[in-house]
Design a protein around this motif. Sequence first.
Motif, short mmCIF file in Angstrom:
data_model
loop_
_atom_site.label_atom_id
_atom_site.label_comp_id
_atom_site.label_asym_id
_atom_site.label_seq_id
_atom_site.Cartn_x
_atom_site.Cartn_y
_atom_site.Cartn_z
N LEU A 186 0.49 -1.65 0.47
CA LEU A 186 0.10 0.03 0.25
C LEU A 186 0.43 0.45 -0.15
CD1 LEU A 186 -2.89 1.25 0.29
CD2 LEU A 186 -2.94 1.18 2.67
N TRP A 187 0.47 2.06 -1.06
CA TRP A 187 2.06 3.15 -1.28
C TRP A 187 0.62 4.34 -0.47
CZ3 TRP A 187 4.44 2.65 -7.01
CH2 TRP A 187 5.01 2.02 -6.85
N ASP A 188 1.30 4.47 0.66
CA ASP A 188 1.05 5.78 0.78
C ASP A 188 2.07 6.72 1.06
OD1 ASP A 188 -0.67 7.86 3.13
OD2 ASP A 188 -0.23 6.33 5.22
N ARG B 73 8.07 4.43 4.85
CA ARG B 73 8.44 3.40 5.25
C ARG B 73 7.93 1.84 4.37
NH1 ARG B 73 2.66 4.30 9.36
NH2 ARG B 73 3.82 6.16 10.63
N TRP B 74 7.91 2.45 3.31
CA TRP B 74 7.82 1.28 1.69
C TRP B 74 8.12 1.90 1.08
CZ3 TRP B 74 5.90 4.02 -2.89
CH2 TRP B 74 5.47 5.26 -1.70
N ILE B 75 9.32 3.13 0.81
CA ILE B 75 9.52 3.93 -0.50
C ILE B 75 11.13 2.35 -1.29
CG2 ILE B 75 11.20 5.10 0.00
CD1 ILE B 75 10.30 7.20 -2.75
N ASP B 76 11.83 1.86 0.39
CA ASP B 76 13.31 1.45 -0.28
C ASP B 76 12.32 -0.10 -0.35
OD1 ASP B 76 14.53 2.84 0.28
OD2 ASP B 76 14.69 3.21 2.32
N ASP B 77 11.02 -0.70 0.18
CA ASP B 77 10.79 -2.27 -0.34
C ASP B 77 10.43 -1.45 -1.96
OD1 ASP B 77 11.89 -3.19 2.21
OD2 ASP B 77 9.92 -2.76 3.05
N ALA B 78 9.31 -0.90 -2.12
CA ALA B 78 8.93 -0.47 -3.19
C ALA B 78 10.13 -0.53 -4.76
CB ALA B 78 7.80 0.61 -3.08
N ALA B 79 10.92 -0.22 -3.97
CA ALA B 79 11.93 0.14 -5.43
C ALA B 79 12.99 -0.94 -5.62
CB ALA B 79 13.35 1.50 -4.78
N GLU B 80 12.52 -2.19 -4.61
CA GLU B 80 13.31 -4.00 -4.67
C GLU B 80 11.74 -4.47 -5.14
OE1 GLU B 80 16.03 -5.10 -4.12
OE2 GLU B 80 16.70 -2.66 -4.91
N SER B 81 10.73 -4.12 -5.61
CA SER B 81 9.50 -4.90 -5.75
C SER B 81 9.13 -5.26 -6.91
CB SER B 81 8.17 -4.72 -5.43
OG SER B 81 8.07 -4.56 -4.31
N GLN C 35 3.41 0.98 -15.14
CA GLN C 35 2.63 2.52 -14.80
C GLN C 35 3.54 2.73 -13.11
OE1 GLN C 35 0.67 5.31 -16.12
NE2 GLN C 35 1.02 3.86 -18.04
N ALA C 36 3.58 1.36 -12.37
CA ALA C 36 4.05 1.89 -11.23
C ALA C 36 5.25 2.33 -10.92
CB ALA C 36 3.78 0.20 -10.20
N ALA C 37 6.21 1.65 -11.90
CA ALA C 37 7.73 2.18 -11.96
C ALA C 37 7.22 3.16 -12.51
CB ALA C 37 8.06 1.45 -13.00
N LYS C 38 6.27 4.15 -13.11
CA LYS C 38 6.31 5.64 -13.53
C LYS C 38 6.31 6.41 -12.52
CE LYS C 38 4.72 8.82 -16.78
NZ LYS C 38 3.74 8.92 -17.91
N ALA C 39 5.19 5.82 -11.52
CA ALA C 39 4.41 6.28 -10.51
C ALA C 39 5.78 6.52 -8.69
CB ALA C 39 3.32 5.38 -9.93
N LEU C 40 6.46 5.33 -9.16
CA LEU C 40 7.06 5.32 -8.19
C LEU C 40 8.68 6.22 -8.76
CD1 LEU C 40 8.77 4.22 -5.73
CD2 LEU C 40 10.08 2.49 -6.60
N SER C 41 9.11 6.86 -10.09
CA SER C 41 9.75 7.25 -10.70
C SER C 41 9.84 9.01 -9.69
CB SER C 41 10.34 7.32 -11.66
OG SER C 41 10.69 5.91 -12.24
#
Length: 252
Positions: free
Chosen positions: A189-191, A197-205, A210-216
């Motif tokens: 859950l991207w809060d 709390r989650w961005i580092d884990d998200a970068a390793e997921s 579209q999700a990669a674009k949102a994270l960028s």
Amino acid sequence: ERCIRMTIFVLEYALRFAMVPGRVENWVVLVDFENASDIVSFYQLPTMCLTAKALSQTLESVYCCRMVWVKLLNLPTILRSIVQSVIPADKKKKVSAIEDPKKELPKYFEPSQLEARYGGTRRDLKGHETYPFRFYPGCRGATTARPLTCESGRSTASSTSDSTVDTESEEAVTSLHHLTGRKFHEGQLWDTSATDRWIDDAAESSLPPQAAKALSSLGHSVEPCLSLDQWKDHCKEATLNPGHKRKHIISL
């Protein structure tokens, strides 16, 4: 209670072996009422209605937003008219009774994913043949391999073809489920109010484009990769170098 437990088992199985977070997160349901009038008495309808209500409430609370639609197949004419009349207008796109499955269902599925009685090319299965569940290759149009079960990664096909039309290759298909763990299937859950709390884990997921674009856009420059071979290479790298940070986000 038995009906609800069985349904939850099937859906949990689907979440583990058929869903891919960010890619495949929803399901459709076919309910076949063939022979229902032979085995269910009209005196049992009140009990069945209560069971259906309890099941509906359970699905809404546990699997909210997962179901795209439900198609009711082979309903007796009288029941079909009754069911259609009680479905609210705003729900008719999600719940509907269809008269001719062979005509209606092929527009939603590849022929290789449907049994012949529903308009597909697969052999009609008997009740005892439906479990362990079968995952047929070719869901996106290709029909070059044989069906697998998740338990073994080996073909469940017998010496006779499991397709009434297609001829399937004898080449075995390797299951990839052993490469996907709990974190892969749970997703995140991207809060944006608590990115630390989650961005580092998200970068390793394993993320779709579209999700990669949102994270960028949040400051973590990542690029999706759509190659299955690259995804396999990533899994191998993660095994050899656990905790290794990478720039590229690999997606299925």
